[in-house]
Design an enzyme around this catalytic site. Structure first.
Site, PDB file in Angstrom:
ATOM      1  N   ASN A 210       0.845  -1.201   0.000  1.00  9.38           N
ATOM      2  CA  ASN A 210       0.000   0.000   0.000  1.00  9.38           C
ATOM      3  C   ASN A 210       0.876   1.245   0.000  1.00  9.38           C
ATOM      4  O   ASN A 210       2.095   1.160   0.001  1.00  9.38           O
ATOM      5  CB  ASN A 210      -0.967  -0.019   1.192  1.00  9.38           C
ATOM      6  CG  ASN A 210      -0.221  -0.060   2.505  1.00  9.38           C
ATOM      7  OD1 ASN A 210       0.514   0.869   2.829  1.00  9.38           O
ATOM      8  ND2 ASN A 210      -0.372  -1.153   3.248  1.00  9.38           N
ATOM      9  N   LYS A 289       8.476 -17.436  -9.983  1.00 11.50           N
ATOM     10  CA  LYS A 289       7.826 -16.256 -10.562  1.00 11.50           C
ATOM     11  C   LYS A 289       6.636 -16.671 -11.441  1.00 11.50           C
ATOM     12  O   LYS A 289       6.790 -17.541 -12.307  1.00 11.50           O
ATOM     13  CB  LYS A 289       8.849 -15.479 -11.392  1.00 11.50           C
ATOM     14  CG  LYS A 289       8.329 -14.170 -11.912  1.00 11.50           C
ATOM     15  CD  LYS A 289       9.408 -13.426 -12.682  1.00 11.50           C
ATOM     16  CE  LYS A 289       8.804 -12.232 -13.370  1.00 11.50           C
ATOM     17  NZ  LYS A 289       9.723 -11.623 -14.319  1.00 11.50           N
ATOM     18  N   PRO A 305      -3.973 -11.135  10.613  1.00 15.56           N
ATOM     19  CA  PRO A 305      -4.367 -10.871  12.014  1.00 15.56           C
ATOM     20  C   PRO A 305      -4.468  -9.370  12.238  1.00 15.56           C
ATOM     21  O   PRO A 305      -3.717  -8.600  11.631  1.00 15.56           O
ATOM     22  CB  PRO A 305      -3.210 -11.461  12.814  1.00 15.56           C
ATOM     23  CG  PRO A 305      -2.054 -11.492  11.862  1.00 15.56           C
ATOM     24  CD  PRO A 305      -2.638 -11.721  10.507  1.00 15.56           C
ATOM     25  N   ILE A 307      -3.417  -6.798  14.428  1.00 17.30           N
ATOM     26  CA  ILE A 307      -2.408  -6.681  15.485  1.00 17.30           C
ATOM     27  C   ILE A 307      -2.899  -5.779  16.619  1.00 17.30           C
ATOM     28  O   ILE A 307      -2.807  -6.115  17.796  1.00 17.30           O
ATOM     29  CB  ILE A 307      -1.074  -6.151  14.895  1.00 17.30           C
ATOM     30  CG1 ILE A 307      -0.622  -7.081  13.756  1.00 17.30           C
ATOM     31  CG2 ILE A 307      -0.008  -6.020  15.970  1.00 17.30           C
ATOM     32  CD1 ILE A 307       0.498  -6.531  12.896  1.00 17.30           C
ATOM     33  N   PHE A 323      -4.756   4.088  14.435  1.00 15.67           N
ATOM     34  CA  PHE A 323      -5.003   5.096  13.405  1.00 15.67           C
ATOM     35  C   PHE A 323      -6.165   4.625  12.546  1.00 15.67           C
ATOM     36  O   PHE A 323      -6.407   3.426  12.424  1.00 15.67           O
ATOM     37  CB  PHE A 323      -3.759   5.299  12.530  1.00 15.67           C
ATOM     38  CG  PHE A 323      -2.780   6.265  13.131  1.00 15.67           C
ATOM     39  CD1 PHE A 323      -2.014   5.889  14.220  1.00 15.67           C
ATOM     40  CD2 PHE A 323      -2.643   7.546  12.629  1.00 15.67           C
ATOM     41  CE1 PHE A 323      -1.124   6.785  14.802  1.00 15.67           C
ATOM     42  CE2 PHE A 323      -1.750   8.443  13.193  1.00 15.67           C
ATOM     43  CZ  PHE A 323      -0.994   8.057  14.285  1.00 15.67           C
TER      44      PHE A 323
HETATM   45  O1  C5P Z   1      -9.044  -1.650  10.425  1.00 16.00           O
HETATM   46  P1  C5P Z   1      -8.092  -0.638   9.951  1.00 16.00           P
HETATM   47  O2  C5P Z   1      -6.995  -1.224   9.114  1.00 16.00           O
HETATM   48  O3  C5P Z   1      -8.664   0.577   9.316  1.00 16.00           O
HETATM   49  O4  C5P Z   1      -7.445  -0.107  11.326  1.00 16.00           O
HETATM   50  C1  C5P Z   1      -6.377   0.719  11.359  1.00 16.00           C
HETATM   51  C2  C5P Z   1      -5.633   0.585  12.657  1.00 16.00           C
HETATM   52  O5  C5P Z   1      -5.452  -0.784  13.018  1.00 16.00           O
HETATM   53  C3  C5P Z   1      -4.221   1.122  12.530  1.00 16.00           C
HETATM   54  O6  C5P Z   1      -3.852   1.597  13.789  1.00 16.00           O
HETATM   55  C4  C5P Z   1      -3.424  -0.103  12.129  1.00 16.00           C
HETATM   56  O7  C5P Z   1      -2.064   0.021  12.464  1.00 16.00           O
HETATM   57  C5  C5P Z   1      -4.114  -1.205  12.906  1.00 16.00           C
HETATM   58  N1  C5P Z   1      -4.101  -2.497  12.242  1.00 16.00           N
HETATM   59  C6  C5P Z   1      -3.371  -3.551  12.755  1.00 16.00           C
HETATM   60  N2  C5P Z   1      -3.408  -4.788  12.153  1.00 16.00           N
HETATM   61  C7  C5P Z   1      -4.135  -4.971  11.050  1.00 16.00           C
HETATM   62  C8  C5P Z   1      -4.886  -3.915  10.494  1.00 16.00           C
HETATM   63  C9  C5P Z   1      -4.841  -2.705  11.103  1.00 16.00           C
HETATM   64  O8  C5P Z   1      -2.674  -3.365  13.767  1.00 16.00           O
HETATM   65  N3  C5P Z   1      -4.155  -6.168  10.472  1.00 16.00           N
END
Ligand code: C5P
Length: 406
Positions: A210, A289, A305, A307, A323
Site C-alpha cells: 500500500n 515467478k 491478524p 495486530i 489510526f
Molecule cells: O481496520 P483498519 O486497518 O482501518 O485499522 C487501522 C488501525 O489498526 C491502525 O492503527 C493499524 O495500524 C491497525 N491495524 C493492525 N493490524 C491490522 C490492520 C490494522 O494493527 N491487520
C-alpha cells in the site's frame, strides 16, 4: 552539544540594543542544526543589519509582507505555518504591547497571530520600562495566553542603570529552545510503535502493498524520543532513516509484524499502531515467478491478524492508540473502529483528499477517545506528531496512570 536537528525556528528581532546579540543566537541555533528564519521589525534594522543575520542564518531576512525582490518568498501564512517555534529575541516593550493586544501592523506581529506554533519572548528593555505597570500587565496577559516568557535577567543595562530588563544570554536562550523540544513528559515510559506498510508476497518478486510511506510513524518515534520515552519501532519496508535513540526492528509482512509485537508488548506502557497493515495476504505464495501466459489469474486472499485489536484484547493491555485512514465519514467510521477494536484512542485522518494523508508531508488528525475528542489541524507530520504525543500523554496519565510516576 544540544541538538535541534532540522527544527524550524522563526527568530523575531525587534528594536533594542540587545538586537546585536541576535547574531550570536542565530549562530548557536545553526550550530545546533536548527533552520533559522529571521524576521526583523524596522526598528531592529537600526541596531543590526539584515545582512549580518542573513549571512549567519543562510536565509534572506524578512521584514515586509512581500519581498518585491524575491518572487519565491513564502507568504506570511505559510511562514507562520513553517515555524516549529517563534522566538522573539530581543522583545521590546513596544512589541510586547502589540503582541498583548493582538495587533497585526507588521510582518512579525501578524505571524504571531497566524501561527499555531508556540511563541517565546525574551524581553530586553530599560528596567523602568520593564517595571512599568503597563508592561507588567501586557506581560501577564501574554503569559495567561500561553506565551512563554524567557527572562529578563537583572543586572547592568546598556543605559547605565541596574535592574531587571537585560535579555537572557544567547546560550541560555539556546538551552531553553532545546528544552522546548524535549519535554521529558514520557520519561521512564516505554512505547512500542508500528509504522510503514506491510508487503505480502505473491511470488518471489511480487507483493501486495500500500501507499504508506512511514513518515507519520517515524515522526511519532522522534517526537516520543523528544518526550523522553524509550521507543521500539517495528517498521515495514520504508526509505527513511531511524531517528536517533530509537530501537528499530524491520519486518516485511503482517505476520512478522504480529510476531515482533508479541515479543515486545509485555515491556511497553503504550502501544501505537501506526502501520498500514495489509488486511489480506495471498493464501499461497508461488515458489517461482508467476508467468504471464494466461489472460486472467485469480489470487485467493486470507485475512491477516489484526495486530492492534489483539493487543487491545490482552488481559492487561498497554495504553493503545490506533489510526484510522478513511476516505469519507471520518469521525463516524473512526469512532466505530475505536469501539470495535476496544482501543483507548484513535487518530483519524482523511486519505485520498488533496491535502494530507499517505505519502504527503502534511496531515491533519481528529483524535477520539472515550468521552472526548481533539482536532489537530493540518501541519507538517513532524509538528503534528508532537501535538499527537502531547494528546496521547495527557490521556495516558489521565486514564491509565493517575500520576506520572505510578
Ligand atoms: O481496520 P483498519 O486497518 O482501518 O485499522 C487501522 C488501525 O489498526 C491502525 O492503527 C493499524 O495500524 C491497525 N491495524 C493492525 N493490524 C491490522 C490492520 C490494522 O494493527 N491487520
Amino acid at each position: 552539544m544540544l541538538k535541534l536537528d532540522g527544527k524550524r525556528i522563526l527568530l523575531g528581532v525587534t528594536g533594542g540594543i540587545a538586537a546585536y546579540k541576535a547574531a550570536e543566537l542565530v549562530r548557536l541555533l545553526r550550530k545546533s542544526n536548527a533552520q533559522v528564519q529571521v524576521v526583523m521589525t524596522h526598528a531592529a534594522t537600526e541596531f543590526i543589519t539584515p545582512l549580518t543575520l542573513q549571512t549567519l542564518s543562510g536565509r534572506a531576512v524578512r521584514q515586509d509582507f512581500f519581498d518585491p525582490n524575491d518572487e519565491a518568498s513564502i507568504g506570511h501564512i505559510d511562514l507562520a505555518r513553517w515555524a516549529d517555534l517563534i522566538l522573539i529575541a530581543p522583545a521590546s516593550a513596544d512589541f510586547m504591547a502589540r503582541l498583548a493586544h493582538g495587533l497585526a501592523n507588521d510582518l512579525l506581529s501578524t505571524l504571531c497571530l497566524a501561527t499555531t506554533a508556540p511563541i517565546a519572548v525574551a524581553p530586553a528593555m530599560n528596567q523602568q520600562m520593564w517595571l512599568n505597570p503597563a508592561t507588567q500587565a501586557n506581560n501577564q496577559q501574554l503569559q495567561a495566553r500561553g506565551i512563554k516568557l524567557w527572562g529578563p535577567d537583572a543586572g547592568e543595562q546598556a543605559c547605565g542603570e541596574v535592574g531587571p530588563g537585560r535579555m537572557l544570554e544567547p546560550s541560555e536562550l539556546l538551552a531553553r529552545t532545546a528544552k522546548q523540544f524535549s519535554s521529558q513528559i514520557l520519561t521512564g515510559q516505554s512505547v512500542l510503535l508500528t509504522a510503514g506498510p506491510t508487503q505480502e508476497p505473491i511470488d518471489p518478486v511480487r507483493f501486495i502493498g500500500n501507499r504508506s510511506s512511514g513518515k507519520m510513524g517515524f515522526a511519532l518515534a522522534r517526537a516520543l524520543i523528544e518526550a523522553g520515552a524509550k521507543v521500539c519501532l517495528i517498521s515495514g519496508p520504508v526509505a527513511l532513516t531511524t531517528p536517533a535513540g530509537v530501537t528499530r526492528i524491520n519486518v516485511d509482512t503482517a505476520a512478522e509484524m504480529q510476531q515482533k509485537v508479541a515479543e515486545h508488548i509485555d515491556k511497553c506502557h503504550i502501544f501505537i499502531a501506526c502501520a498500514a497493515v495489509a488486511d489480506y495476504r495471498p493464501q499461497t505464495i508461488a515458489t517461482q515467478k508467476i508467468k504471464k501466459n494466461q489472460a486472467e489469474i485469480a489470487l485467493t486472499l486470507t485475512r491477516n491478524p489484526d495486530i492492534l485489536a489483539e493487543v487491545a484484547a490482552r488481559d492487561t493491555p498497554p495504553f493503545t492508540v490506533g489510526f484510522a485512514a478513511e476516505t469519507e465519514r471520518l469521525t463516524e467510521q473512526a469512532e466505530e473502529k475505536r469501539r470495535l477494536k476496544r482501543v483507548d484512542m484513535i487518530a483519524a485522518n482523511l486519505v485520498g483528499a488533496e491535502q494530507g494523508g499517505f505519502e504527503k508531508d502534511e496531515n491533519a488528525l481528529t483524535v477520539l477517545w472515550e468521552g472526548g475528542s481533539k482536532n489537530l489541524p493540518m501541519a507538517r507530520k513532524e509538528k503534528l506528531a508532537r501535538s499527537l504525543v502531547a494528546t496521547i500523554t495527557e490521556r495516558y496519565y489521565a486514564e491509565k496512570h493517575p500520576t506520572k510516576d505510578s
